[in-house]
Design an enzyme around this catalytic site. Structure first.
Site, mmCIF file in Angstrom:
data_model
loop_
_atom_site.group_PDB
_atom_site.id
_atom_site.type_symbol
_atom_site.label_atom_id
_atom_site.label_comp_id
_atom_site.label_asym_id
_atom_site.label_seq_id
_atom_site.Cartn_x
_atom_site.Cartn_y
_atom_site.Cartn_z
ATOM 1 N N LYS A 22 0.831 -1.209 0.000
ATOM 2 C CA LYS A 22 0.000 0.000 0.000
ATOM 3 C C LYS A 22 0.864 1.258 0.000
ATOM 4 C CE LYS A 22 -2.839 2.623 3.303
ATOM 5 N NZ LYS A 22 -1.829 3.610 3.715
ATOM 6 N N ARG A 98 -4.613 10.785 3.146
ATOM 7 C CA ARG A 98 -3.486 11.699 3.314
ATOM 8 C C ARG A 98 -2.490 11.603 2.155
ATOM 9 N NH1 ARG A 98 -3.499 14.084 8.116
ATOM 10 N NH2 ARG A 98 -1.509 14.993 7.529
ATOM 11 N N CYS A 122 -5.945 9.282 7.933
ATOM 12 C CA CYS A 122 -5.865 8.652 9.260
ATOM 13 C C CYS A 122 -6.031 9.659 10.387
ATOM 14 C CB CYS A 122 -4.508 7.977 9.454
ATOM 15 S SG CYS A 122 -3.884 7.125 8.039
ATOM 16 N N ARG A 127 0.555 14.977 11.328
ATOM 17 C CA ARG A 127 1.461 14.542 10.260
ATOM 18 C C ARG A 127 1.744 15.786 9.426
ATOM 19 N NH1 ARG A 127 -0.179 8.709 7.721
ATOM 20 N NH2 ARG A 127 -0.259 7.500 9.628
ATOM 21 N N PRO A 128 2.706 16.593 9.825
ATOM 22 C CA PRO A 128 2.866 17.914 9.215
ATOM 23 C C PRO A 128 3.247 17.851 7.743
ATOM 24 C CG PRO A 128 4.719 17.412 10.655
ATOM 25 C CD PRO A 128 3.709 16.332 10.864
ATOM 26 N N VAL A 129 2.689 18.805 6.973
ATOM 27 C CA VAL A 129 3.021 18.898 5.550
ATOM 28 C C VAL A 129 4.151 19.891 5.310
ATOM 29 C CG1 VAL A 129 0.696 18.246 4.830
ATOM 30 C CG2 VAL A 129 1.259 20.667 5.141
ATOM 31 N N GLN A 131 7.267 19.645 5.767
ATOM 32 C CA GLN A 131 8.447 19.057 5.138
ATOM 33 C C GLN A 131 8.303 19.026 3.620
ATOM 34 O OE1 GLN A 131 11.239 18.166 7.073
ATOM 35 N NE2 GLN A 131 9.954 19.281 8.517
ATOM 36 N N ASP A 312 3.911 1.138 11.944
ATOM 37 C CA ASP A 312 2.746 0.447 11.382
ATOM 38 C C ASP A 312 2.596 -0.987 11.894
ATOM 39 O OD1 ASP A 312 1.826 2.600 9.993
ATOM 40 O OD2 ASP A 312 2.505 1.939 8.027
ATOM 41 N N ILE A 334 6.869 7.857 16.764
ATOM 42 C CA ILE A 334 6.614 8.431 15.442
ATOM 43 C C ILE A 334 5.376 9.315 15.441
ATOM 44 C CG2 ILE A 334 6.237 7.925 12.997
ATOM 45 C CD1 ILE A 334 8.966 7.085 13.911
#
Length: 424
Positions: A22, A98, A122, A127-129, A131, A312, A334
Site C-alpha cells: 500500500k 493523506r 488517518c 502529520r505535518p506537511v 516538510q 505500522d 513516530i
C-alpha cells in the site's frame, strides 16, 4: 455498515500470498503524472486507497485502465498521463486519504503549477506537511496555503538544490524526490527517509528514465532530466501485511509460510518475533514462522524510522503482548494518538497501562470476545489479531479502515484456519 466477526481459538496453519505494498503503490501511481507516455504498474493490491488514487488521477484528466488480472499475475493499472488537463486536487478526494498530497510534487514539476487540498485520512495525530512545502521551496517553488489548499507554482523548471529534512518524513521525501527528477541540475536530499517504499518509488522513476542515486540511504542525489518516458514497474510486497500475518501465526501458536514476500525489508520485525519465541526461516521471497504450539513471550519495542521497528506494526505487537507470557513495554516515537486501539483491547480483557508515549502491557492467559470498534487502519488489524485468540466472538465495527490497507484479509486468514466472516 459492514463488520467483521472473529471466533477465537484456532491456531493458524498454511500458506498465504502477500499483496503489493500500500505505501509503495500510492506514491508510484502519483509518479506516473511525471511521464509523457503510458506507465503500467503491476502487483497492485485491491485497496480502497488505490481506488481513491485512481479517482484522483482521473479527476486530473489522466486516462486510467485497470486490468484485474489473475491470482498468479495480480492486478495491474495502466496510466496515460498525456490527457491531464488540470492541476487541482479537490478536497472531496483528498479528505479521505493523506497520501493524496503526493500529487503535489509531480504536478508542480511537470506543469509548473499545482493546487492540492490539505489532506485528511488517518486520525493518528499530527502529520505535518511543512516538510513537503519547505523541500519544494528549496527547489525554487513559490508556495502558499490559502483557503485550505496548498498552492504551488514555479517560474519555468524547478531548480536543483540541497535540502535537509528537519525530521524523517516518508511522504515528504517522496514528494520532493519526484519533483527533483524533472528539476534543472542536481538535487541532494539529506536526512531522507530510508523506507523500502521510498526505494521502490526510486526504482520506478529510474525505470522511466530518472537519474537517482542513494535511495535507501539518508542522502539521495538526483540529476534532473528533461522528461520521463513510459515503462513498467512491479510494486514490492507489503512488509506490513507480511508482519501482520506472522504476528497472527505467533499469537495463535501456529505455523505459517508467507510467500511473495521480501524478508530483507523486515529485519526489526523478524527479530522481535524471534525474541517472542518463534522459529523463523527465510528465503529470498518467503518467511516461515513456527511457534510449535507455544505461547509467545512478551517483547519490548520502540518505534522509529526504517530500518528500526515500524510504527505500522506497533498495534499488532501490542495485541501479541496482550496474550504473551510476561510484561512488554511499547514506546511510540513516530505519531501521537497512536494508542487509540488500547481502549478497545481493554474491552477484550487486556491489561494495558498508558503513560504518555509508552504502553505497558501485562500478558493475560486469555481474552474474551466482545464488540469493538476500529479507530484506524493498523488498530483494526490488532483487533482482528486479538479476536483470533479471544474466547467466543469478537465483532469489529468500522472496518472500512481495514479495507484501506489489507487486501481480502478475511479470505486470507480463513484459508489459514481462522473462523472469520464479514457481515452487513
Amino acid at each position: 455498515m459492514a463488520k467483521i466477526v472473529v471466533t477465537g481459538g484456532q491456531a493458524l496453519h498454511g500458506e498465504v500470498h502477500i499483496s503489493g505494498a500500500k505505501n509503495a503503490v500510492l506514491p508510484i501511481l502519483c509518479a506516473t503524472l511525471l511521464a509523457d507516455a503510458p506507465v503500467e504498474i503491476s502487483n497492485v493490491p485491491h485497496l480502497h486507497d488505490v481506488i481513491t488514487t485512481v479517482k484522483l488521477l482521473s479527476e486530473l484528466g489522466a486516462e486510467v485502465t485497470i486490468d484485474e488480472g489473475t491470482l498468479a499475475k495480480g492486478r495491474s493499472i495502466l496510466v496515460d498521463p498525456r490527457s491531464v488537463t488540470h492541476q487541482i486536487a479537490p478536497y472531496e478526494l483528498v479528505k479521505t486519504m493523506r497520501a493524496s498530497i503526493l500529487v503535489l510534487g509531480p504536478l508542480l514539476a511537470r506543469y509548473g503549477t499545482a493546487e492540492v487540498s490539505l489532506p485528511g485520512g488517518c486520525a493518528i495525530g499530527s502529520r505535518p506537511v511543512d516538510q513537503h512545502i519547505k523541500g519544494l521551496q528549496a527547489l525554487g517553488a513559490d508556495i502558499s496555503v490559502e483557503n485550505g489548499y496548498i498552492k504551488a507554482t514555479s517560474n519555468g523548471r524547478l531548480k536543483g538544490g540541497r535540502y535537509v529534512f528537519d525530521m524523517v518524513s516518508v511522504t515528504g521525501t517522496e514528494n520532493v524526490l519526484m519533483a527533483a527528477v524533472l528539476a534543472e541540475g542536481t538535487t541532494v536530499l539529506e536526512n531522507a527517509a530510508m523506507e523500502p517504499e521510498v526505494t521502490d518509488l526510486a526504482d520506478c522513476l529510474i525505470a522511466l528514465g530518472a537519474q537517482i542515486e542513494g535511495a535507501g540511504t539518508p542522502r539521495i542525489t538526483v540529476q534532473g532530466v528533461e522528461r520521463l518516458g513510459g515503462g513498467h514497474h512491479a510494486v514490492l510486497p507489503d512488509r506490513i501485511e507480511t508482519g501482520t500475518f506472522l504476528v497472527a501465526a505467533a499469537m495463535t501458536g501456529g505455523s505459517v509460510t508467507v510467500r511473495r514476500a521480501r524478508p530483507d525489508t523486515l529485519d526489526a520485525v523478524l527479530d522481535k518475533l524471534t525474541e517472542a519465541g518463534a522459529t523463523i526461516t527465510t528465503t529470498a521471497d518467503s518467511v516461515t514462522l513456527d511457534m510449535h504450539g507455544k505461547r509467545p513471550r512478551a517483547v519490548n519495542l520502540t518505534t522509529a524510522p526504517y530500518p528500526a521497528f515500524p510504527t505500522d506494526m506497533q498495534a499488532q505487537f501490542m495485541a501479541l503482548n496482550c496474550v504473551a507470557d510476561g510484561v512488554g513495554v511499547i514506546n511510540e516515537t513516530i505519531f501521537e494518538n497512536r494508542f487509540m486501539h488500547v481502549n478497545e483491547l481493554l474491552r477484550l480483557g487486556a491489561d494495558i497501562q498508558v503513560e504518555g508515549h509508552t504502553a505497558i502491557v501485562r500478558g493475560a492467559e486469555r481474552l474474551s470476545g466482545a464488540p469493538v470498534m476500529a479507530t484506524d487502519l493498523r488498530a483494526s488489524a490488532s483487533l482482528i489479531l486479538a479476536g483470533l485468540v479471544a474466547d467466543g466472538d469478537t465483532t469489529i465495527d468500522r472496518i472500512y479502515h481495514l479495507d484501506r490497507g489489507y487486501e481480502n484479509i478475511e479470505e486470507k486468514l480463513g484459508a489459514l484456519g481462522a473462523t472469520i466472516r464479514r457481515i452487513a
